[in-house]
Enzyme design. Structure first.
Site, PDB file in Angstrom:
ATOM      1  N   CYS B 124       0.888  -1.171   0.000  1.00 27.25           N
ATOM      2  CA  CYS B 124       0.000   0.000   0.000  1.00 27.25           C
ATOM      3  C   CYS B 124       0.919   1.213   0.000  1.00 27.25           C
ATOM      4  CB  CYS B 124      -0.915   0.006   1.219  1.00 27.25           C
ATOM      5  SG  CYS B 124      -1.870   1.541   1.366  1.00 27.25           S
ATOM      6  N   CYS B 127      -0.737   4.455   2.150  1.00 24.86           N
ATOM      7  CA  CYS B 127      -0.790   4.394   3.623  1.00 24.86           C
ATOM      8  C   CYS B 127      -0.261   3.024   4.035  1.00 24.86           C
ATOM      9  CB  CYS B 127      -2.180   4.712   4.151  1.00 24.86           C
ATOM     10  SG  CYS B 127      -3.567   4.065   3.208  1.00 24.86           S
ATOM     11  N   SER B 128      -1.069   2.185   4.649  1.00 25.61           N
ATOM     12  CA  SER B 128      -0.590   0.852   5.028  1.00 25.61           C
ATOM     13  C   SER B 128      -1.749  -0.138   5.066  1.00 25.61           C
ATOM     14  CB  SER B 128       0.098   0.901   6.390  1.00 25.61           C
ATOM     15  OG  SER B 128       1.154   1.811   6.380  1.00 25.61           O
ATOM     16  N   CYS B 129      -2.613  -0.093   4.049  1.00 24.81           N
ATOM     17  CA  CYS B 129      -3.769  -0.999   4.011  1.00 24.81           C
ATOM     18  C   CYS B 129      -3.277  -2.444   4.056  1.00 24.81           C
ATOM     19  CB  CYS B 129      -4.569  -0.762   2.734  1.00 24.81           C
ATOM     20  SG  CYS B 129      -5.245   0.901   2.621  1.00 24.81           S
TER      21      CYS B 129
END
Lengths: 99, 220, 102
Positions: B124, B127-129
């Site tokens: 991701c 962000c940090s999905c």
């Protein structure tokens, strides 16, 4: 609410080259690139509106779009068959007319 | 309310003395961010927006999720062709049928299958999905600037850093998880596992193979 | 113009494989986000937008949990759920506790 997605699987699409402000879910590196619709994923509320506390309506069509890596990165060092799939909302996509 | 001591001692990860060199905010240091977390939590509780009990229960729920969940799903898909088909078609529903509570996360789960020709890996960049419902909280490297920057541009170099060298005959397919989907990789079932039970299979599936930075090795 | 959080393809060094086990307070930040989302007080999209408004210096100086906390508190202030004054008073009160971390 939109009831029909504008693109179907296999169709070539161009990602809009927009230099916008605000909360954007289309990565910078893929803007202006051309890919192929891998599949229509569904209708979702627009995160670019939800990010500001609004309703996110009308719902937007979301697609998984496939790009050839050597097209995305001209200096790509991997194999010719390498690809990248990105989830992109319809309002970021334009049709590519076969010439 | 205060963060009562019983609550504080009940949860384990921080208790075994692991100290990350880049994380000076030890559990016994009152950093600005820790004060901020305490202050916001206590204010929300005083306003009856949340309760201390709710916070504790959600923390427990978060701690109960780990890559073992994803490994169970993978093992089921390897053992049951019908389940595998359902999983690839509608992963959210298929995982819900195994008892994974997905509603908490308000996202759609997608499973992508590795084959002899295609290796999938997930990142991701914005962000940090991450598929927390099946894998728990993401590892530090998944959230790092280095992984988020490089996984899309030089995935094979990144895979080599993880010890995975793939021949050019295998296409590397990166998934940049930018929106409302969360991706889980269905790794290939290693050879020599034909006689293994579903539970035995689940035990050999590692977390990174479900992110796509590793494969599942055949048991020795 | 590329926003600072939009990292795909930008130059970066080797990946640090060290696993950092989350501490309780970091898990509580995740729990607060889950609860505020579930109660429809805060959307995760709003928290992401908040991360993108911290400025690059704060974004990269803070850890993942820290910046999510910053964005959350900024959002709660903006929405009027908590006030700047109440937050400042609460932080001062926490600092004055004999044993703030029992």
């Amino acid at each position: 609410m939109v009831t029909q997605p504008a693109f179907k699987a296999g169709e070539r699409v161009h990602v809009r080259q927009v230099d916008s402000q605000g909360h954007i879910r289309t990565p910078h590196y893929i803007r202006g690139k051309t890919g192929v619709i891998e599949r229509f994923v569904g209708f979702f509320r627009n995160p670019e509106e939800l990010a500001y506390g609004r309703s996110g309506e009308p719902h937007r069509a979301l697609y998984r779009v496939r790009f050839v890596q050597s097209h995305v990165w001209p200096d790509y060092g991997g194999a010719a068959g390498d690809t990248i799939d990105i989830d992109i909302y319809e309002h970021w996509l334009q049709p590519v007319n076969p010439s | 309310m205060s963060h009562d001591p019983a609550d504080h001692h009940g949860h384990g990860d921080h208790a075994h003395g692991h100290r990350h060199p880049n994380q000076p905010d030890h559990d016994d240091t009152l950093t600005y961010y820790r004060k901020l977390e305490m202050a916001v939590r206590e204010l929300l509780i005083e306003k009856n927006i949340i309760s201390a009990d709710e916070v504790r229960k959600v923390v427990e729920n978060i701690e109960s999720r780990s890559p073992e969940g994803g490994a169970r799903v993978v093992a089921r898909a390897w053992s049951d062709p019908q389940f595998k088909q359902a999983l690839l078609e509608d992963a959210t529903a298929a995982c819900a049928s195994m008892g994974f509570e997905m509603a908490l996360y308000d996202v759609q789960l997608t499973v992508v299958e590795n084959t002899p020709d295609v290796h999938n890996m997930v990142v991701c960049t914005l962000c940090s999905c991450y598929p927390r419902m099946l894998l728990g909280l993401p590892p530090a490297w998944y959230k790092s600037r280095a992984y988020r920057s490089r996984a899309v541009r030089e995935p094979r170099a990144v895979l080599r850093e993880f010890g995975l060298e793939l021949p050019d005959t295998v296409s590397v397919r990166v998934h940049d998880s930018t929106a409302d989907l969360r991706y889980l990789v269905l790794p290939m079932r290693p050879e020599g596992t034909e006689d293994m039970s579903e539970a035995e299979l689940a035990a050999i599936v590692n977390r990174d193979s479900m992110i796509g930075t590793a494969v599942v090795a055949a048991p020795k | 113009m590329r926003a600072y959080h939009d990292l795909g393809g930008t130059p970066a060094g080797p990946i640090d494989h060290d696993e950092h086990a989350l501490q309780l307070w970091e898990k509580r930040i995740e729990a607060l986000l889950v609860l505020l989302t579930r109660k429809k007080i805060l959307r995760i999209d709003e928290n992401r937008r908040g991360l993108e408004s911290l400025g690059s210096e704060a974004y990269f100086a803070a850890s993942y949990a820290e910046r999510r906390m910053l964005s959350m508190s900024n959002n709660l202030i903006m929405k009027g759920v908590i006030s700047v004054e109440a937050l400042a008073a609460k932080i001062a009160e926490i600092e004055s506790r004999v044993d703030p971390l029992p």
